[in-house]
Design a protein around this motif. Sequence first.
Motif, PDB file in Angstrom:
ATOM      1  N   THR A  63       0.862  -1.176   0.000  1.00 30.56           N
ATOM      2  CA  THR A  63       0.000   0.000   0.000  1.00 30.56           C
ATOM      3  C   THR A  63       0.899   1.226   0.000  1.00 30.56           C
ATOM      4  OG1 THR A  63      -0.072   0.177   2.419  1.00 30.56           O
ATOM      5  CG2 THR A  63      -1.711  -1.265   1.361  1.00 30.56           C
ATOM      6  N   SER A  64       0.317   2.401   0.208  1.00 34.90           N
ATOM      7  CA  SER A  64       1.118   3.628   0.251  1.00 34.90           C
ATOM      8  C   SER A  64       1.937   3.739   1.533  1.00 34.90           C
ATOM      9  CB  SER A  64       0.210   4.854   0.102  1.00 34.90           C
ATOM     10  OG  SER A  64      -0.768   4.880   1.120  1.00 34.90           O
ATOM     11  N   THR A  65       1.664   2.877   2.504  1.00 34.49           N
ATOM     12  CA  THR A  65       2.453   2.845   3.742  1.00 34.49           C
ATOM     13  C   THR A  65       3.630   1.888   3.568  1.00 34.49           C
ATOM     14  OG1 THR A  65       0.469   3.244   5.072  1.00 34.49           O
ATOM     15  CG2 THR A  65       2.419   2.365   6.220  1.00 34.49           C
ATOM     16  N   PRO A  66       4.873   2.340   3.783  1.00 37.71           N
ATOM     17  CA  PRO A  66       6.034   1.465   3.588  1.00 37.71           C
ATOM     18  C   PRO A  66       5.944   0.174   4.391  1.00 37.71           C
ATOM     19  CG  PRO A  66       6.743   3.737   3.846  1.00 37.71           C
ATOM     20  CD  PRO A  66       5.272   3.710   4.138  1.00 37.71           C
ATOM     21  N   LYS A  67       6.334  -0.927   3.750  1.00 38.84           N
ATOM     22  CA  LYS A  67       6.264  -2.248   4.357  1.00 38.84           C
ATOM     23  C   LYS A  67       7.592  -2.965   4.172  1.00 38.84           C
ATOM     24  CE  LYS A  67       3.372  -6.439   4.192  1.00 38.84           C
ATOM     25  NZ  LYS A  67       2.171  -7.044   3.525  1.00 38.84           N
ATOM     26  N   SER A  68       8.025  -3.680   5.208  1.00 41.16           N
ATOM     27  CA  SER A  68       9.285  -4.413   5.149  1.00 41.16           C
ATOM     28  C   SER A  68       9.199  -5.530   4.106  1.00 41.16           C
ATOM     29  CB  SER A  68       9.606  -4.999   6.525  1.00 41.16           C
ATOM     30  OG  SER A  68      10.765  -5.780   6.462  1.00 41.16           O
ATOM     31  N   VAL A  69      10.267  -5.671   3.302  1.00 40.28           N
ATOM     32  CA  VAL A  69      10.313  -6.717   2.279  1.00 40.28           C
ATOM     33  C   VAL A  69      10.938  -7.967   2.884  1.00 40.28           C
ATOM     34  CG1 VAL A  69      11.280  -7.397   0.042  1.00 40.28           C
ATOM     35  CG2 VAL A  69      10.456  -5.043   0.400  1.00 40.28           C
TER      36      VAL A  69
END
Length: 595
Positions: A63-69
């Motif tokens: 989403t537009s909220t950063p997320k850990s890969v």
Amino acid sequence: MYPTFSPNHIQTPFLFFTGKGGVGKTSTACATAVALADRGKKVLLISTDPASNLQDVFGIELTSTPKSVPMVENLFASNIDPESSAKVYREKVVGPYRDQFPEAVIATMEEQLSGACTVEIAAFDEFTGFLTNKEILNSYDHIIFDTAPTGHTLRLLQLPTAWNGFLEEGTHGASCLGPLSGLGDKKELYSKAVSTLSDSTKTSLILVTRPDVSTTLEADRASKELKEIGIQNQMLIINGLLQKQNEGDKVSAAFYHRQREALKQIPDNLKETATYSLPYVSYSLTGVENLRHLFKLYDQVPATHLFTEDQAIQLPGLKTVIDELAANKAKLIFTMGKGGVGKTTVASAIAVGLVEKGHRVHLTTTDPAAHLEYQFQSNQVNQNLSISCIDPKVEVEKYKAEVVAKSSKELDEASLDYLKEDLESPCTEEIAVFQAFADVVARSEEEIVVIDTAPTGHTLLLLDASEAYSKEIARSTGDVPENAKRLLPKIRNQKETAVVIVTLAEATPVLEASRLQDDLSRANIFPQWWVINQSLSVTNTKDPFLKGKANAEQEWIQEIKDKRAEKCAIIPWFPEEKIGYNKLKDYNNEGTTLK
């Protein structure tokens, strides 16, 4: 020939990857992000591409909220949905007028704000926060953007008139951007963001291209456009360069030769840009491990990545498309699709095929990179085939001059500057060119007309709105030519008109072609055929790298066949270029099986 691109070449905190659809922007951006994170840098990767497959690359929902890969320490990713952003933007602009104007007028305003420029400005609004938010800036060593804003959008943001009510009282009908009143409180932030983009100590622009002529021309255009507004810190990556040819494989040798010939034609502006290459790989650039392989030695790719055998899919060749167009007595045929997929060649092959069936055909194009003279390098063109080329630059300059002349007496200098820049919109070109199309078709009532590069559904709806509501919409010129008025209903009539979408069996061209089909459907235009062009899957190559790539196509061929197209055909990648009338006849002999 060129040094291999490496994360060692990255010197700035902000990176913008840009280039034509299908050149590998996303995979290159992702591989760069993984490599930097593996070296201990904290990285944020952001996509603003409407056709982004960032989620597919990493196999996670974003989403537009950063997320850990997963499996990559220090890497975070987010996927800005520019369509949703554009919807919010449109409502900010149109909302205040819903109770003031008739429903038909509101619908027209919404359509005027449905173009590519509106999507881009809304996306820019979203990622401005990533460029200016101190908390975010202090959290990451590098912020990587997959897809950069165009010079046109950035120039608009720099013009002071963009921030007043000029467009609410505008006098022309080409713009798809609309007033920035919905974002009026962001002016200072936007200014700061544009300043950051042009700061060579903070931002690098990475132009991604393929070793073919059309994509290098597009990279050159983007490079010049962005240099105009101060983004000078640029580098070029030539992606998908076959490192060596397999002399025992005819397809491999021809593939290698074609790439080298294209590189000889790189524009002078790009020759002055720091240039690197990335190898042609046989495996799909999805998943962290595959991304990590991209920056390793070419010959170290594990054999298990190269290819597997898959079940065959039966698909017709272009001959079937030509036969149906002739049987249905289509009078107007459009080939549509994103740049670099081979629209011009397919349009030319369709025209030749119809001529061979005894029809009189007029073939025309507006693609400045589509050299019909090059395609027909022989004087032995059949007397039943006539060819023309509509020059977009000439048509646009004529159109802009007409609009400016009508408006110059009513506008002050600042507003006139804004109007002139606003007329640089892609929609301006489409509308100007469409009017030229209409004139060609009107002169060719007794012929089949094949048109390479057609207007989008958005442009057709803008023209339709201008025709129906010119007295109510102050922005409209009210001067839609009679030829254009007659042509709009004709394009919607499937008994007279056929639309053929041309694509490659790759993620980005298929996704962008799908968006084009959706766009057309809003204008009640429905493509009859999809043509999958330049497919390695239907060649007899035994080269392990090309064979692996051929297998990677099958996922997208199945996607088109089952989910996207009413009917689809496939054209193989040919070892030789089909230049000249007689060579183009070969397309009418193709019946293919995907193996």
